[in-house]
Design an enzyme around this catalytic site. Structure first.
Site, PDB file in Angstrom:
ATOM      1  N   LYS A   1      -4.306  -9.452  -1.824  1.00  0.00           N
ATOM      2  CA  LYS A   1      -5.149  -8.326  -1.529  1.00  0.00           C
ATOM      3  C   LYS A   1      -5.747  -7.913  -3.180  1.00  0.00           C
ATOM      4  CE  LYS A   1      -4.043  -6.519   2.730  1.00  0.00           C
ATOM      5  NZ  LYS A   1      -3.608  -5.467   3.869  1.00  0.00           N
TER       6      LYS A   1
ATOM      7  N   SER B   1      -4.392  -2.336   8.930  1.00  0.00           N
ATOM      8  CA  SER B   1      -4.489  -1.619   7.369  1.00  0.00           C
ATOM      9  C   SER B   1      -5.861  -1.511   7.191  1.00  0.00           C
ATOM     10  CB  SER B   1      -4.059  -2.988   6.209  1.00  0.00           C
ATOM     11  OG  SER B   1      -4.710  -4.022   6.639  1.00  0.00           O
TER      12      SER B   1
END
Length: 816
Positions: free
Chosen positions: A728, A685
């Site tokens: 996140k 990611s």
């Protein structure tokens, strides 16, 4: 007038001192020591020593008589001589007496000062008839066997007896060696015929030899029963063997009756009842103290203590279940919803036939307590079975009874502990099982967790079928990938993500603080937590997915407050401020990363997921003159390295579009670094983050410091979805990020994230890298074209990966 004067008509009679004996019969030609303590006996001894040392020794009929009379004495004794005496310190005398011949008591004088007797010596005829000689020969042969088998310690006496030539003395020599009571020895002494005496001795030796054979036979029988390894039971078994010879009854009837009554009371299955009755029959035939009997007892105890048919009644009240779950757990809405659905289906069907639920999540998020709450809501007994470190198949299915110390497996043990056949059984730490040389425990669980098979589960120890279909199984694990695929196929996985810091704050206020106040002996009016202080504890003193360390920190604060109350006794409640948190807990252990102070070239803020929550992570790119080498540092994993290569390939293939000349890659070395190099990092990611840093470095356009991003990059510039979005976003909010770029396909996940996290955040979904560049860079680069004279060359890029030392105690970042 003396005794001798009164019986002057009997010329053979003599008057000599007399010693009455309490417990001994003395035979002619026998030497024996005496202990003399009575005053008259001592006076008789002194008188004998003063004359010719002759005395008459005769036994008392009753040894307990202290002052005997003439009727208390036997009529036949022995005449002998005192060889020596020894005066002892306690006033008694030890005398050594040698018997010469038999003597018949005519009359006795027993006064308080002296014992004397008129005795007629009995002279025996020295007969050597053939019958006597032949009998003596048989007696000598039997004596050899007797002394060898019965009197193993009398070899010297054996030699003395066999060397005698006179057969008429042989009986008197052997008599003291025989095991006879006082009466029988006296009867033998009174027999005047030598042949008759020898026959009695011979018969007595034969009786004792036969008795010894019977004892040896019993001993051999007992030893054969108990074996070499059971010597400690020898005496008990010998007694039982003797009782069996005598036809006496056996013990253990009460125990057998107790087991029989239990069989009638317990609701055993047909198979289990047959096995139990068979084992009781075997127990009846065994010795109670034998090892085999103990094995049978242990087996019956386990078999009869199982909850055969004992069930608790299920409570399918959905409102009550939802209330219990909400009271005991904050958040976890999806998990609670799935459990309520599960109970609703069970209510409609009438039984719990749904899939087996496996709760997967990091430590401390409430997996075990959630299962306990479900058991409470259903009204079922709860039992927990830890599988961490289990590596032997027998720990699940048990050991066979042939092994010493065998026991049932953990499944049967847990059911016995639960005391019902339909408990909620939690298989904890399912992913921590390992397989070793003794088998694979996960394979043994296949039958347990398969509803088509577990109704006939058979433990190796019990060896009878036990129905597990009514057991409600819950499983827990930290990492779903570590669960064997065959087991995973039998379960429904419900994922519990780590708590956000806002959730931790609610959990602390509703659950942890009241619990610790009570456990530390405080009252609610004695301590108050400020919200800022609680946030300080969560932010700077804990870093975890669950709340275990948070609870420990709160407990430490409560202990400090309790100490102050005891020592200072303040009148007002103690308020826990941020300053007091620092005083109580010390220097903060963690610091959350924040965005930079200014926009920088080649520096982009990314978002990472860790096992303890989300984290801001910076990606840096530096360019140097060189030959086009790529250098990756920061302890990156293989997946992250490949992501960096993919990002570089995308930038190179679109270099002119981003205002970069193709020749720049040939003449430039690229260094990509992710700070905190001691922490291992992996995952795809970071692709969009690396792409942005590369373009920024090559174009010298700064990256906006308030923008963070996450997403996997493809060679065509497409941004692919990632995981851990909730964690996140929370990390971005805590770090002061205003704009967050996420993959477009993750937009649907925003609906499941609490609004308290997403509010005040500008979340922008992007599908391609160009969209991310428009938002993250201060300005877009101007497209260029390579000079016409420049030749396009295709060259390979050398990758240099530098390894750095890994500190295992630090968390690892993962770009999912």
């Amino acid at each position: 007038m003396s005794l001798e004067d009164q019986h002057s008509g009997s010329e053979k009679a003599i008057t000599i001192p007399m010693l009455p004996m309490r417990d001994i019969v003395v035979f002619p030609r026998m030497t024996a020591p005496f202990f003399i303590g009575r005053a008259p006996s001592m006076a008789s001894l002194e008188k004998a020593l003063a004359t010719d040392r002759r005395v008459f020794v005769v036994a008392q009929q009753d040894p307990m008589v202290e002052s005997p009379k003439e009727e208390d004495l036997f009529k036949v004794g022995t005449i002998g001589q005192i060889l020596q005496i020894m005066r002892l310190h306690n006033g008694t005398i030890k005398a050594l007496f040698e018997a010469k011949s038999r003597g018949k008591l005519i009359e006795a004088s027993l006064t308080d000062t002296l014992y004397t007797a008129l005795v007629e010596p009995i002279y025996e005829e020295k007969n050597r008839s053939p019958e006597l000689v032949a009998l003596s020969k048989n007696v000598r042969n039997e004596l050899k066997r007797y002394l060898k088998e019965v009197k193993k310690h009398t070899e010297g006496v054996e030699k003395l007896a066999l060397d005698m030539e006179e057969p008429y003395y042989l009986a008197d020599r052997i008599a003291p060696l025989l095991n006879m009571d006082l009466i029988k020895k006296q009867e033998l002494l009174e027999v005047s015929d030598p042949q008759k005496r020898l026959e009695i001795v011979y018969e007595r030796m034969l009786e004792e030899s036969e008795l010894k054979k019977v004892e040896r036979k019993l001993k051999e029988r007992v030893q054969g029963q108990i074996g070499k390894t059971q010597k400690e039971y020898y005496l008990n078994e010998q007694i039982k063997a003797i009782q069996k010879e005598l036809g006496q009854g056996e013990d253990g009837k009460a125990e057998i009756e107790e087991y029989s009554n239990k069989i009638k009371e317990v609701k055993l299955s047909k198979e289990a009842k047959e096995v139990a009755e068979k084992e009781i029959k075997k127990l009846k035939m065994m010795q109670p103290m034998s090892a085999e009997a103990n094995v049978v007892r242990n087996y019956l105890d386990w078999l009869l203590s199982m909850p055969w048919g004992d069930k608790t009644e299920d409570h399918f009240d959905l409102d009550e279940a939802e209330k219990v779950l909400n009271i005991e757990h904050y958040g976890l809405e999806k998990v609670k919803e799935r459990i309520i659905e599960y109970l609703a289906v069970a209510q409609k069907v009438g039984q719990m036939n749904g899939p087996i639920i496996c709760l997967v999540g990091p430590p401390g998020v409430g997996k075990t307590s959630l299962a306990r709450s479900v058991a409470k809501a259903l009204g079922r007994n709860f039992v927990r079975m830890s599988l961490g470190g289990v590596r032997d198949e027998a720990e699940i299915r048990g050991h066979r009874r042939t092994y010493i110390g065998a026991m049932p497996g953990k499944i049967i043990q847990s059911l016995k502990k639960a005391k019902s056949s339909n408990p909620l059984m939690l298989l904890d730490e399912l992913d921590k099982m390992t397989h070793g040389v003794m088998g694979d425990p996960s394979a043994a669980l296949l039958e347990v967790l398969d509803r088509e098979q577990n109704s006939t589960f058979m433990d190796h120890y019990l060896e009878v079928e036990f129905d597990l279909s009514d057991v409600l199984f819950f499983c827990t694990a930290n990492v779903a990938q570590n669960i064997p695929s065959a087991l995973k196929d039998r379960m429904e996985i419900i994922t519990l993500s780590g708590y956000t810091e806002l959730e931790k704050e609610h959990i602390a206020i509703q659950h942890l603080i009241p619990k610790q106040i009570e456990e530390n002996g405080l009252k609610e009016e004695q301590i108050k937590f400020q919200q800022k202080s609680l946030v300080e504890i969560i932010h700077r003193y804990t870093r975890e997915a669950g709340v275990r360390n948070l609870e420990r920190s709160i407990s430490k604060v409560c202990r400090k407050v309790a100490r102050q109350i005891v020592q200072k006794n303040p009148k007002k409640a103690i308020t826990v401020t941020t300053k007091r948190v620092h005083d109580f807990l010390g220097v903060p252990r963690f610091k959350h990363k924040e965005i930079g102070e200014k926009n920088e070239i080649g520096v982009t803020t990314g978002l990472a997921w860790t096992s303890v929550g989300g984290k801001l992570m910076t990606t840096e790119v530096s360019l140097m003159k060189g030959k086009g080498n790529l250098k990756l540092t920061g302890q990156l994993g293989d997946v992250m390295k490949e992501s960096a290569k993919a990002a570089l390939s995308y930038v190179r293939s679109n270099a002119n579009l981003f205002g970069i000349y193709s020749s720049a890659f040939k003449e430039t070395d690229i260094h990509i670094h992710v700070p905190e190099g001691a922490v291992p990092k992996d995952g795809p990611s970071a692709g969009i983050t690396i792409t942005t840093s590369l373009i920024s470095a090559f174009t010298s356009i700064p990256v906006q410091k308030e923008v963070a991003m996450t997403g996997e990059i493809t060679l065509r510039g497409r941004v692919l979805p990632i995981g851990g979005l909730k964690e996140k976003l929370l990390a971005a909010k805590q770090g002061g990020v205003q704009t967050i770029l996420i993959p477009e396909k993750n937009q649907k996940d925003l609906a499941e994230i609490p609004s308290e996290i997403t509010k005040e955040l500008n979340i922008v979904p992007v599908e391609f890298a160009e969209e991310a560049l428009k938002i993250s860079l201060e300005r877009l680069p101007i497209a260029v074209e390579d000079p016409p004279e420049e030749e396009k060359e295709s060259e390979n890029t050398n990758v240099i990966a530098e390894d750095s030392f890994t500190e295992p105690e630090l968390p690892s970042y993962s770009h999912n």
